[in-house]
Design an enzyme around this catalytic site. Structure first.
Site, mmCIF file in Angstrom:
data_model
loop_
_atom_site.group_PDB
_atom_site.id
_atom_site.type_symbol
_atom_site.label_atom_id
_atom_site.label_comp_id
_atom_site.label_asym_id
_atom_site.label_seq_id
_atom_site.Cartn_x
_atom_site.Cartn_y
_atom_site.Cartn_z
ATOM 1 N N PHE A 22 0.832 -1.213 0.000
ATOM 2 C CA PHE A 22 0.000 0.000 0.000
ATOM 3 C C PHE A 22 0.862 1.257 0.000
ATOM 4 O O PHE A 22 1.770 1.398 0.815
ATOM 5 C CB PHE A 22 -0.871 -0.035 1.250
ATOM 6 C CG PHE A 22 -1.844 1.097 1.404
ATOM 7 C CD1 PHE A 22 -2.864 1.282 0.490
ATOM 8 C CD2 PHE A 22 -1.757 1.953 2.494
ATOM 9 C CE1 PHE A 22 -3.785 2.309 0.648
ATOM 10 C CE2 PHE A 22 -2.673 2.980 2.663
ATOM 11 C CZ PHE A 22 -3.690 3.170 1.740
ATOM 12 N N SER A 90 3.325 -6.873 2.688
ATOM 13 C CA SER A 90 2.353 -6.024 3.378
ATOM 14 C C SER A 90 0.952 -6.176 2.767
ATOM 15 O O SER A 90 0.396 -7.261 2.772
ATOM 16 C CB SER A 90 2.845 -4.567 3.329
ATOM 17 O OG SER A 90 2.136 -3.757 4.222
ATOM 18 N N MET A 91 0.372 -5.110 2.218
ATOM 19 C CA MET A 91 -0.919 -5.238 1.548
ATOM 20 C C MET A 91 -0.834 -6.258 0.421
ATOM 21 O O MET A 91 -1.807 -6.972 0.128
ATOM 22 C CB MET A 91 -1.382 -3.900 0.981
ATOM 23 C CG MET A 91 -2.702 -3.979 0.206
ATOM 24 S SD MET A 91 -3.106 -2.484 -0.710
ATOM 25 C CE MET A 91 -2.045 -2.639 -2.150
ATOM 26 N N ASP A 189 8.231 -4.435 13.519
ATOM 27 C CA ASP A 189 7.457 -3.949 12.378
ATOM 28 C C ASP A 189 6.578 -2.816 12.882
ATOM 29 O O ASP A 189 5.650 -3.037 13.659
ATOM 30 C CB ASP A 189 6.598 -5.075 11.800
ATOM 31 C CG ASP A 189 5.869 -4.672 10.519
ATOM 32 O OD1 ASP A 189 5.640 -3.467 10.307
ATOM 33 O OD2 ASP A 189 5.515 -5.577 9.736
ATOM 34 N N HIS A 219 9.708 -3.376 8.620
ATOM 35 C CA HIS A 219 8.564 -3.758 7.786
ATOM 36 C C HIS A 219 8.937 -4.111 6.345
ATOM 37 O O HIS A 219 8.541 -5.157 5.833
ATOM 38 C CB HIS A 219 7.523 -2.641 7.792
ATOM 39 C CG HIS A 219 6.310 -2.966 6.972
ATOM 40 N ND1 HIS A 219 5.450 -4.007 7.286
ATOM 41 C CD2 HIS A 219 5.827 -2.427 5.814
ATOM 42 C CE1 HIS A 219 4.482 -4.071 6.392
ATOM 43 N NE2 HIS A 219 4.693 -3.124 5.484
#
Length: 245
Positions: A22, A90-91, A189, A219
């Site tokens: 994202f 992530s996303m 994270d 992250h």
């Protein structure tokens, strides 16, 4: 900003569709994609709608378009490969899992997958978007000095509402993910909370579920100190579950 490779050698019939996160772009996982391509895998890394342009454009983009972009990359690989995996950061991890909910993927490899929010304000994004257009960026959570993923400098609140919709939809279907799944999780994270891992571990339908801890990355681990570990372990995972060596 997209990346693709038709593969070579015995792994050319094994495809991997990768998704960035994202507000980011393929830059964040370009190294991962290039490593897999060098190993012979067929690789597709698309630029998701609303990304790589401006945060204002992202604010106007519904989450289903992010999914459709990634699903298209997966389906294109299935046309020329015997087996195809999904992977993401992530996303992008949520997108990889959602494709696995709806298609017969060979396996899933995700890095710090997002399924929940650390910022409690996210639950009010559908209201906040009318009074607050954007908030400070969430990008560049990287331990390694001097490295940037080139994400947007602002995060549009309207897009956070869309992200919440993607998370909700993906979590609801996790029990349909039956494919082998490997998760790379950073010890620190500051973007994706541990609740995302808890939701995934309790909801996923796969009986072949492995978590690899990353002790020296934040992250964006695909650009951090543990990047080589992610690249090597994921490639081994893809070989193992495609019948390769």
């Amino acid at each position: 900003m997209t990346f693709s490779s038709s593969g070579h050698g015995p792994m050319a019939r094994v495809g991997v569709a990768l998704s960035h996160g994202f507000t980011g772009s393929p830059v964040s996982i370009q190294g991962w994609a290039e490593y897999l391509a060098a190993q012979g895998f067929a690789v597709s890394l698309p630029l998701l709608s609303g990304h790589g342009t401006s945060w204002q454009e992202l604010a106007r983009t519904p989450w289903i378009r992010w999914y459709q972009d990634f699903e298209r990359a997966y389906l294109e690989l299935t046309e020329r490969c015997d087996v195809v995996f999904t992977a993401g950061l992530s996303m992008g991890g949520a997108l990889a899992l959602r494709v696995a909910e709806h298609h017969g993927v060979a396996g899933v490899a995700v890095v710090n997958p997002g399924l929940t929010f650390s910022d409690k304000r996210a639950r009010y994004s559908r209201f906040l978007k009318y009074v607050l257009k954007s908030v400070p960026a969430i990008g560049d959570d990287i331990k390694l000095a001097g490295v940037s993923e080139g994400a947007y400098q602002r995060t549009p609140v309207a897009a956070v509402q869309q992200l919440a919709g993607l998370f909700k939809d993906t979590v609801a279907g996790l029990d349909r993910v039956k494919a082998p799944t490997i998760v790379f999780r950073s010890a620190v994270d500051r973007v994706v909370p541990e609740s995302s891992m808890e939701v995934l571990a309790h909801g996923i339908g796969s009986t072949d579920f492995e978590v690899v801890r990353l002790e020296n990355s934040y992250h964006v681990a695909t650009m951090d100190n543990d990047a080589a570990l992610i690249f090597e372990r994921s490639a081994a995972f893809f070989r193992e579950h495609s019948g390769g060596q």
